[in-house]
Design a protein around this motif. Structure first.
Motif, short mmCIF file in Angstrom:
data_model
loop_
_atom_site.label_atom_id
_atom_site.label_comp_id
_atom_site.label_asym_id
_atom_site.label_seq_id
_atom_site.Cartn_x
_atom_site.Cartn_y
_atom_site.Cartn_z
N SER A 71 -5.67 9.05 -2.73
CA SER A 71 -5.13 8.46 -1.51
C SER A 71 -3.69 8.88 -1.29
O SER A 71 -2.86 8.82 -2.20
CB SER A 71 -5.19 6.92 -1.56
OG SER A 71 -4.48 6.38 -0.46
N GLY A 72 -3.41 9.29 -0.07
CA GLY A 72 -2.05 9.65 0.29
C GLY A 72 -1.24 8.49 0.80
O GLY A 72 -0.03 8.42 0.57
N GLU A 73 -1.91 7.55 1.49
CA GLU A 73 -1.13 6.47 2.10
C GLU A 73 -1.92 5.19 2.34
O GLU A 73 -1.33 4.17 2.66
CB GLU A 73 -0.54 6.94 3.43
CG GLU A 73 -1.59 7.38 4.45
CD GLU A 73 -0.96 7.89 5.75
OE1 GLU A 73 0.23 8.22 5.74
OE2 GLU A 73 -1.68 7.94 6.77
N HIS A 74 -3.23 5.22 2.20
CA HIS A 74 -4.01 3.99 2.44
C HIS A 74 -4.05 3.10 1.20
O HIS A 74 -4.24 1.89 1.31
CB HIS A 74 -5.44 4.32 2.87
CG HIS A 74 -5.51 4.98 4.21
ND1 HIS A 74 -6.68 5.47 4.72
CD2 HIS A 74 -4.57 5.25 5.14
CE1 HIS A 74 -6.45 6.01 5.92
NE2 HIS A 74 -5.18 5.89 6.18
N GLY A 75 -3.90 3.70 0.03
CA GLY A 75 -3.99 2.94 -1.21
C GLY A 75 -5.40 2.98 -1.80
O GLY A 75 -6.33 3.55 -1.21
N VAL A 76 -5.52 2.38 -2.96
CA VAL A 76 -6.78 2.40 -3.71
C VAL A 76 -7.65 1.21 -3.32
O VAL A 76 -8.82 1.35 -2.97
CB VAL A 76 -6.49 2.39 -5.22
CG1 VAL A 76 -7.78 2.31 -6.02
CG2 VAL A 76 -5.68 3.63 -5.62
N ARG A 96 7.84 3.70 0.42
CA ARG A 96 8.58 3.76 -0.85
C ARG A 96 10.02 4.21 -0.67
O ARG A 96 10.93 3.71 -1.33
CB ARG A 96 7.84 4.73 -1.78
CG ARG A 96 8.45 4.94 -3.14
CD ARG A 96 7.59 5.87 -3.99
NE ARG A 96 6.25 5.37 -4.18
CZ ARG A 96 5.92 4.29 -4.89
NH1 ARG A 96 6.86 3.60 -5.50
NH2 ARG A 96 4.67 3.91 -5.00
N GLY A 145 2.28 5.22 4.82
CA GLY A 145 3.02 6.41 5.25
C GLY A 145 3.02 6.54 6.76
O GLY A 145 3.73 5.83 7.44
N GLY A 176 3.37 -0.21 -3.63
CA GLY A 176 2.10 0.47 -3.85
C GLY A 176 1.21 -0.19 -4.88
O GLY A 176 0.14 0.33 -5.18
N SER A 177 1.62 -1.34 -5.41
CA SER A 177 0.79 -1.98 -6.44
C SER A 177 -0.22 -2.95 -5.85
O SER A 177 -0.95 -3.62 -6.59
CB SER A 177 1.67 -2.67 -7.49
OG SER A 177 2.39 -3.75 -6.93
N THR A 214 0.81 -1.22 0.00
CA THR A 214 0.00 0.00 0.00
C THR A 214 0.84 1.26 0.00
O THR A 214 0.30 2.36 -0.04
CB THR A 214 -0.91 0.03 1.25
OG1 THR A 214 -0.09 -0.12 2.42
CG2 THR A 214 -1.92 -1.09 1.21
N ASN A 215 2.15 1.13 0.06
CA ASN A 215 3.04 2.29 0.21
C ASN A 215 2.59 3.12 1.41
O ASN A 215 2.36 4.34 1.31
CB ASN A 215 3.07 3.16 -1.06
CG ASN A 215 4.11 4.25 -0.97
OD1 ASN A 215 5.12 4.12 -0.29
ND2 ASN A 215 3.86 5.36 -1.66
#
Lengths: 453, 453
Positions: free
Chosen positions: A408-413, A157, A146, A194-195, A143-144
């Motif tokens: 999204s800044g840090e939770h992911g899609v 990341r 943060g 983040g994928s 989720t990359n």
């Protein structure tokens, strides 16, 4: 199918998806994403078992969803119906902490607490604190993630130097290394971070560690408005004070957080409902941090802080922990959705105002806190009616995008924001993403219901 | 074809590739890559003109190579024969410096000197110093350039927050934004950084800036061996001293660099040929930097430095500039190839020893310097015989890979190292890269002779 899975991971590590014992594994913490119905849940022990599971699923035409600790907030770890759900709970070892290179080599199932504790034995730290330290490293890579300390250290990341991962065809790819930098072709490491389990299942991670900073000071500054907080954040960062935490909490969130932690900060009652800026400074030497804290207090005072409270270490730690657990506080309070938009940091106040206006227009209550140094706003939205909730969210996303933000800044899609990304993302970028996804997973084996479809 | 190009950029901005006036544009600084023979050279003025050029080239079945300042060292800006060479010399404006967000919005043809100067007007800096400050920002994005200050600030990748770029089909993609962090689907920004003009032509870049640090101290420590330098680097970083520069120079390189800069450091003659560690500290307050410099000197002394020289500001600046220009010094000295391998930083000395042994085996002279904090070693290889040079390079690459390294730390793959990457790269990773490239550029329009083919 079950024969292939048993052959891959052993009979003791395959359970049918409708077995009550695995019910808790069929969703993550995303409020709006219902639990999936996987066909099977498997617990591989190593990379080769992961590859065997992926090959078996692909051959059977089944999809694969990876799951770490399940603390995600966007449903990326929620399996598609009929999927093979791959738990990384058995791949939970810190393989090595290398203090000379300041890196750790870690399996994806390792909780962040365990990684950080292992690093601390060498005077180092893994500073990514996404708010839930039971999160697995693999999940945070997917989720990359943060968190509060990203304002100083960057997000996941920034810390991933290399990966071992299983692709959709079962092949094993190795990227990066114990290398501080690299420019040797496309950066697959960064593409996989983040994928969200749609390009590969990560089986090993090399992360960068940082020297632990023992000296700390934390201040809390109530401001008369979110505008004033936003302006102050820019000045604190421009001054080079390099805070490790730079958080915004609105009055209601501050009340909720303190109540959840049973914490009294001794603020005058009329200041509790202010717009709060929480700043932590850290460094190698206490006298420098103390000196910087004085400079910080001066800056905040001239920028309109009603007061600047120097928090004792114990209260500071409890407040930070409570803020990290704000999700649980608003969940307990009955929030219907969490929004994680990121906007340019100077647009935070404008975004909050527009988000609240959107809530007002649809009868929704909107509370805000967020990583002010990063412009990453976490909104709790209270509106039980699905249609009105959906309308609120649409307008909130539209407001953030109009200010130059992203969904999204840090939770992911994940599954929760796939529609928002499709609605508000750059069309050419989405098309490029679809092509990349199809190139690496033409049969749609990996987490097909997640992210850009 | 020329009609389409003229329609795209205007007759004044199209020149035939065999025109003598463009001869200098047909190669970059890679020592081993011959100049290409482009069909046309064009100078677009904006994004739409870039897109029109790409569409025209694609329709005509021609390839496109992007060129910034041409300071690259791997041949990524050297056009394929028959290509349309796109110069970004006219797209050279700093569009905005936003001191509140600490970002700049920049066209790709902007030289790094110009960007940094624009940032400095606001008390900020763009700290990426790849050694040749006339490099264009676009070129550094394409190669993910690093340089001395990467040990503290990270490489170009760490600074790129958003891009506008033209894809192979002429569509325009926008990624990222003025956003400190993002987790909204695959990170196309990071995929495009370092892709050397093979996935897109970048037309606008949003970069992160940092507060300028006014206080500085520079020390030079001669050590009895590269091993001792390597060990010292690990300790300096682990101490949290966060140097802005942490460079290794062997004796011959130090002599060459000082001679090229007509610089006398006043070292005792018997120490000039030592293995040198050059460390710069920087900070907001001079007294802290001075205090750190004392701590640094203590650390270096206990680790075997023959002496620790505190360089006066003028000498320090000239030495750093001369070190940044080391490429020109070794080029002038007749070097036949430059190697840019990156290894784990603790393996630097071992790699240097093996590289020199490889040189000895093939009658090649091998000089070394490098970004010791990053494990990024720059070797100058002197061996005019192509076959023996090739054998030397093969053995040098093999030695670095065996130590956990990668073929390039910051120069990129380009044309110079495409064969090395194909030989030594992870096969599954190379296959994934080929698939991604084919997915975004199925017809091979963008820089087809470059990087992984």
């Amino acid at each position: 199918m079950v024969e292939e899975l048993v052959a891959a991971v052993g009979a003791a590590h395959v359970v049918a998806g409708d077995d009550p014992s695995v019910a808790d594994l069929c969703a993550d913490e995303a409020l709006g994403v219902p639990a999936g119905k996987p066909a099977w849940v498997v617990w591989p022990a190593d990379r080769d078992e992961v590859a065997a599971v992926v090959r078996a699923a692909r051959a059977a035409g089944m999809s694969v969803t990876a799951r770490g600790a399940g603390t995600g907030l966007s449903g990326a770890a929620t399996p598609d119906d009929g999927a093979v759900l791959v738990s990384f709970a058995r791949m939970d070892r810190v393989l090595e902490v290398d203090p000379v290179e300041a890196v750790a080599v870690v399996q994806p199932g390792v909780p962040l607490t365990v990684l950080d504790a292992a690093a601390r034995e060498h005077g180092l730290t893994y500073p990514v604190h996404p708010g839930e330290q039971s999160a697995s490293l693999g999940g945070t890579v997917a989720t990359n993630a943060g968190g509060m300390r990203a304002v100083r250290y960057g997000v996941t990341r920034s810390h991933v130097l290399g990966l071992e991962a299983v692709l959709a065809d079962g092949s094993v790819v190795r990227t990066g290394g114990r290398l501080a930098k690299i420019s040797s072709g496309y950066d697959l490491t960064q593409l996989l971070v983040g994928s969200e389990g749609t390009l590969a299942l990560v089986t090993e991670v090399i992360v960068r560690l940082h020297p632990h900073l023992p000296a700390r000071r934390t201040v809390l500054a109530p401001f008369p408005s979110a505008d004033a907080v936003t302006a102050a954040v820019g000045r604190v960062l421009a001054a080079g004070l390099a805070p490790t935490i730079c958080e915004y909490l609105d009055g209601p969130t501050m009340r909720a957080v303190c109540a959840a932690a049973d914490l009294s900060l001794g603020l005058p009652e009329d200041l509790v409902d202010a717009d709060h800026l929480l700043v932590e400074l850290a460094g190698r030497r206490q006298e420098r941090v103390d000196e910087d804290a004085e400079e910080l207090a001066d800056v905040l005072g001239t920028l309109g802080a009603a007061d600047v409270f120097d928090l004792p270490a114990g209260s500071a730690r409890r407040l930070v922990e409570a803020r990290e657990g704000a999700f649980w506080a608003v969940k307990a309070a009955g929030a219907d959705e969490i929004v994680d938009l990121v906007v340019p940091r100077s647009a935070m106040a404008a975004f909050l105002a527009r988000a609240r206006a959107a809530g007002d227009a649809h009868g929704a209550r909107v509370l805000g806190c967020g990583h002010a140094g990063d412009g990453n706003v976490h909104l709790a939205v209270f509106q039980p009616d699905p249609e009105r909730l959906g309308a609120t969210l649409h307008d909130v996303f539209a407001a953030g995008i109009a200010l130059g933000g992203a969904v999204s800044g840090e939770h992911g899609v994940g599954r929760a924001k796939a529609h928002a990304l499709e609605t508000f993302g750059d069309p050419a970028a989405l098309e490029a993403v679809r092509r990349i996804r199809a190139a690496l997973d033409p049969e749609g084996v990996l987490n097909p219901g997640c992210a850009v479809r």
